[in-house]
Design an enzyme around this catalytic site. Structure first.
Site, PDB file in Angstrom:
ATOM      1  N   HIS A 111       0.815  -1.221   0.000  1.00 37.75           N
ATOM      2  CA  HIS A 111       0.000   0.000   0.000  1.00 37.75           C
ATOM      3  C   HIS A 111       0.848   1.271   0.000  1.00 37.75           C
ATOM      4  CE1 HIS A 111      -3.897  -1.928   0.274  1.00 37.75           C
ATOM      5  NE2 HIS A 111      -3.372  -2.773   1.138  1.00 37.75           N
ATOM      6  N   CYS A 140      -6.093  -7.281  -6.420  1.00 37.76           N
ATOM      7  CA  CYS A 140      -5.105  -7.255  -5.349  1.00 37.76           C
ATOM      8  C   CYS A 140      -5.617  -8.225  -4.287  1.00 37.76           C
ATOM      9  CB  CYS A 140      -4.868  -5.840  -4.830  1.00 37.76           C
ATOM     10  SG  CYS A 140      -6.355  -4.919  -4.390  1.00 37.76           S
TER      11      CYS A 140
END
Length: 209
Positions: A111, A140
């Protein structure tokens, strides 16, 4: 809020007042009505704290009519209908060996990764697949932040829309997306880079005798 109220990324092709850009539309039941802008982001929620399967209960979600689907981490069986799979999660399993007939790409984003160098090649991979009318899955771990960021970057480049427009367009079709603030900042940098490239091309065109 109309998702097309902001100008397109390049003013020279902006639609006339009151006219929407000519993007193909999905069927009504494939779209959500929630339209939250990047400047109104909810608090980022780590994927580990969510029930992933409840985010996309019907499986991969068609978010763009050029056969682009968004999803959380898939099973091998869920990958089989796709021609191209792009996995942008560091922690998601690399399944390329289990699906040899699928064009499989794994970019190990976290992230807080610096993704700017990957966006040109990844968006080009997506575009190349769309020109061949191939079915594309972008995922993801949760299908909320990193994969959504990549699709937004693709929309910005190939649909020629601003970050605000691109975010709102994807949000209208996958209402739970929530890119981290770090990824949003990198999309802002992507927008600057795209605008700079467009301006250079426009200036070069004007200089042609």
């Amino acid at each position: 809020m109309n998702i097309y109220t902001s100008p397109t990324r390049t003013p020279n092709i902006a639609p006339k007042s009151g006219q929407r850009p000519s993007l193909p539309m999905l069927a009504t039941d494939e779209r959500s009505t929630d339209k939250e802008s990047p400047n109104e982001d909810r608090e980022f929620v780590p994927c580990s704290s969510l029930d992933v399967r409840r985010i996309y209960p019907k499986g991969p979600l068609l978010v763009l009519p050029e056969k682009i689907y968004l999803y959380s981490e898939p099973t091998v069986k869920e990958l089989l209908p796709f021609d191209v799979v792009i996995n942008v999660a560091e922690e998601a399993n690399d399944l390329r060996m289990q699906v040899p007939a699928v064009e499989y790409h794994h970019y190990r984003w976290e992230h807080d990764s610096q993704i700017a160098l990957d966006l040109p090649s990844l968006t080009s991979i997506i575009h190349a697949a769309t020109t061949k009318r191939e079915k594309i899955l972008i995922h993801c771990q949760c299908g909320l932040s990193r994969s959504a960021t990549l699709i937004i970057a693709y929309i910005m480049k190939y649909h020629n829309l601003s970050l605000r427009h691109s975010y709102d367009l994807l949000k209208s079709r996958a209402d739970k997306i929530n890119p981290s603030i770090g990824l949003i900042f990198q999309l802002m940098e992507w927008e600057v880079a795209l605008n700079a490239k467009t301006n250079v091309q426009a200036n070069s065109y004007r200089k042609v005798p």
